[in-house]
Design a protein around this motif. Structure first.
Motif, PDB file in Angstrom:
ATOM      1  N   LYS A 188      24.013   2.994  99.743  1.00 49.80           N
ATOM      2  CA  LYS A 188      23.162   3.847  98.910  1.00 49.80           C
ATOM      3  C   LYS A 188      22.019   4.445  99.726  1.00 49.80           C
ATOM      4  O   LYS A 188      21.604   5.584  99.488  1.00 49.80           O
ATOM      5  CB  LYS A 188      22.619   3.064  97.713  1.00 49.80           C
ATOM      6  N   PHE A 189      21.515   3.703 100.675  1.00 49.53           N
ATOM      7  CA  PHE A 189      20.469   4.202 101.570  1.00 49.53           C
ATOM      8  C   PHE A 189      21.008   5.387 102.363  1.00 49.53           C
ATOM      9  O   PHE A 189      20.374   6.440 102.440  1.00 49.53           O
ATOM     10  CB  PHE A 189      20.026   3.069 102.510  1.00 49.53           C
ATOM     11  N   GLN A 190      22.201   5.229 102.942  1.00 43.45           N
ATOM     12  CA  GLN A 190      22.816   6.299 103.730  1.00 43.45           C
ATOM     13  C   GLN A 190      23.137   7.523 102.867  1.00 43.45           C
ATOM     14  O   GLN A 190      22.935   8.654 103.287  1.00 43.45           O
ATOM     15  CB  GLN A 190      24.080   5.787 104.431  1.00 43.45           C
ATOM     16  N   ILE A 191      23.613   7.300 101.676  1.00 44.17           N
ATOM     17  CA  ILE A 191      23.917   8.411 100.763  1.00 44.17           C
ATOM     18  C   ILE A 191      22.635   9.175 100.421  1.00 44.17           C
ATOM     19  O   ILE A 191      22.647  10.405 100.323  1.00 44.17           O
ATOM     20  CB  ILE A 191      24.624   7.891  99.488  1.00 44.17           C
ATOM     21  N   THR A 192      21.532   8.469 100.265  1.00 47.96           N
ATOM     22  CA  THR A 192      20.252   9.113  99.979  1.00 47.96           C
ATOM     23  C   THR A 192      19.833  10.013 101.134  1.00 47.96           C
ATOM     24  O   THR A 192      19.400  11.151 100.918  1.00 47.96           O
ATOM     25  CB  THR A 192      19.168   8.055  99.683  1.00 47.96           C
ATOM     26  N   ILE A 193      19.990   9.544 102.366  1.00 49.74           N
ATOM     27  CA  ILE A 193      19.673  10.360 103.549  1.00 49.74           C
ATOM     28  C   ILE A 193      20.572  11.598 103.574  1.00 49.74           C
ATOM     29  O   ILE A 193      20.100  12.722 103.812  1.00 49.74           O
ATOM     30  CB  ILE A 193      19.848   9.549 104.842  1.00 49.74           C
ATOM     31  N   GLN A 194      21.848  11.424 103.302  1.00 47.57           N
ATOM     32  CA  GLN A 194      22.777  12.554 103.305  1.00 47.57           C
ATOM     33  C   GLN A 194      22.436  13.564 102.206  1.00 47.57           C
ATOM     34  O   GLN A 194      22.515  14.769 102.423  1.00 47.57           O
ATOM     35  CB  GLN A 194      24.214  12.050 103.148  1.00 47.57           C
ATOM     36  N   ARG A 195      22.035  13.082 101.046  1.00 39.88           N
ATOM     37  CA  ARG A 195      21.639  13.984  99.957  1.00 39.88           C
ATOM     38  C   ARG A 195      20.419  14.802 100.358  1.00 39.88           C
ATOM     39  O   ARG A 195      20.360  16.017 100.140  1.00 39.88           O
ATOM     40  CB  ARG A 195      21.340  13.189  98.684  1.00 39.88           C
ATOM     41  N   LEU A 196      19.441  14.153 100.974  1.00 37.68           N
ATOM     42  CA  LEU A 196      18.255  14.871 101.429  1.00 37.68           C
ATOM     43  C   LEU A 196      18.627  15.941 102.453  1.00 37.68           C
ATOM     44  O   LEU A 196      18.077  17.052 102.427  1.00 37.68           O
ATOM     45  CB  LEU A 196      17.239  13.887 102.021  1.00 37.68           C
ATOM     46  N   CYS A 197      19.569  15.639 103.335  1.00 35.00           N
ATOM     47  CA  CYS A 197      20.031  16.623 104.325  1.00 35.00           C
ATOM     48  C   CYS A 197      20.663  17.829 103.646  1.00 35.00           C
ATOM     49  O   CYS A 197      20.408  18.979 104.028  1.00 35.00           O
ATOM     50  CB  CYS A 197      21.026  15.981 105.290  1.00 35.00           C
TER      51      CYS A 197
ATOM     52  N   GLY B 249       7.367   7.466 109.679  1.00 35.37           N
ATOM     53  CA  GLY B 249       8.066   8.691 109.305  1.00 35.37           C
ATOM     54  C   GLY B 249       8.962   9.223 110.410  1.00 35.37           C
ATOM     55  O   GLY B 249       9.877  10.011 110.151  1.00 35.37           O
ATOM     56  N   ILE B 250       8.729   8.764 111.635  1.00 36.43           N
ATOM     57  CA  ILE B 250       9.557   9.245 112.747  1.00 36.43           C
ATOM     58  C   ILE B 250      10.989   8.747 112.625  1.00 36.43           C
ATOM     59  O   ILE B 250      11.917   9.440 113.026  1.00 36.43           O
ATOM     60  CB  ILE B 250       8.960   8.876 114.122  1.00 36.43           C
ATOM     61  N   TYR B 251      11.178   7.564 112.061  1.00 38.60           N
ATOM     62  CA  TYR B 251      12.540   7.043 111.889  1.00 38.60           C
ATOM     63  C   TYR B 251      13.308   7.887 110.876  1.00 38.60           C
ATOM     64  O   TYR B 251      14.485   8.163 111.055  1.00 38.60           O
ATOM     65  CB  TYR B 251      12.519   5.573 111.476  1.00 38.60           C
ATOM     66  N   LEU B 252      12.612   8.289 109.825  1.00 44.47           N
ATOM     67  CA  LEU B 252      13.224   9.157 108.826  1.00 44.47           C
ATOM     68  C   LEU B 252      13.578  10.504 109.449  1.00 44.47           C
ATOM     69  O   LEU B 252      14.695  10.999 109.282  1.00 44.47           O
ATOM     70  CB  LEU B 252      12.274   9.348 107.637  1.00 44.47           C
ATOM     71  N   ALA B 253      12.655  11.109 110.182  1.00 40.50           N
ATOM     72  CA  ALA B 253      12.898  12.418 110.789  1.00 40.50           C
ATOM     73  C   ALA B 253      14.047  12.359 111.797  1.00 40.50           C
ATOM     74  O   ALA B 253      14.895  13.260 111.827  1.00 40.50           O
ATOM     75  CB  ALA B 253      11.626  12.934 111.458  1.00 40.50           C
ATOM     76  N   LYS B 254      14.092  11.320 112.588  1.00 42.84           N
ATOM     77  CA  LYS B 254      15.178  11.185 113.573  1.00 42.84           C
ATOM     78  C   LYS B 254      16.521  10.990 112.876  1.00 42.84           C
ATOM     79  O   LYS B 254      17.528  11.553 113.295  1.00 42.84           O
ATOM     80  CB  LYS B 254      14.886  10.034 114.533  1.00 42.84           C
ATOM     81  N   ARG B 255      16.530  10.199 111.819  1.00 43.00           N
ATOM     82  CA  ARG B 255      17.770   9.964 111.077  1.00 43.00           C
ATOM     83  C   ARG B 255      18.247  11.245 110.414  1.00 43.00           C
ATOM     84  O   ARG B 255      19.420  11.576 110.459  1.00 43.00           O
ATOM     85  CB  ARG B 255      17.540   8.874 110.042  1.00 43.00           C
TER      86      ARG B 255
END
Length: 182
Positions: free
Chosen positions: A11-20, A42-48
């Motif tokens: 679900k965490f990964q799906i959330t990142i993909q949705r934001l993309c 926030g750098i981890y989020l931006a890099k991901r």
């Protein structure tokens, strides 16, 4: 402390993909846009997000940087312990670009205010948007709202939201910590 897991694993990964996907809707090929992660987390989020965007749009030049805001904070002189700044890594100018600021948790809005001030050292952007993995909606000190949100968390001041990243913490997870009354 009582822990409540809000998001983890797939679900965490799906959330990142949705934001993309939401970013792609508004920024197309990112030729006029840059991603800036706010130090420290926030750098981890931006890099991901940048990594995921590069997979989805392999022909695009996704520009991503890390920004330290330590000396732009309105409370940096009020702390008893000396602050240790993080590193700013931005090899681009933001003049006329669409900037997407990214942070893991949006709470009071003070970090974002400091980031907007620090960002001006790199030029005057055409537009600034905010992407927050977690929006703690009811604790704003400043009128700042995210344009993109992973999850909304309704919490009280005594609670804490902790985002763990696989790169540094061994797993992707968002946890709400609450004090247990005695």
């Amino acid at each position: 402390m009582q822990n409540l897991t809000l998001l983890d694993g797939q679900k965490f990964q799906i959330t990142i993909q949705r934001l993309c996907r939401q970013l792609i809707e508004n920024h197309n090929d990112f030729s006029e846009s840059v991603l800036i992660g706010i130090q420290p987390r926030g750098i981890y989020l931006a890099k991901r997000v940048a990594s995921e965007l590069r997979k989805i749009l392999p022909e695009s030049n996704i520009q991503q940087g890390d920004m330290d805001i330590t000396f732009y904070r309105d409370d940096f002189r009020r702390r008893s312990a000396p602050l240790i700044p993080s590193e700013t890594k931005m090899d681009f100018i933001i003049e006329g670009k669409k900037v997407v600021l990214m942070d893991d948790v949006l709470w009071s809005g003070r970090t974002i205010r400091a980031a907007m001030e620090a960002m001006l050292a790199y030029g005057r952007p055409q537009k600034v948007e905010l992407l927050a993995l977690v929006d703690r909606r009811y604790s704003r000190h400043l009128p700042i709202m995210p344009d993109y949100v992973g999850i909304d968390v309704d919490s009280i001041a005594s609670q804490k939201v902790v985002v763990s990243w696989k790169e540094t913490d061994g797993e992707d997870k968002i946890v709400l910590l609450s004090e247990i009354e005695k």
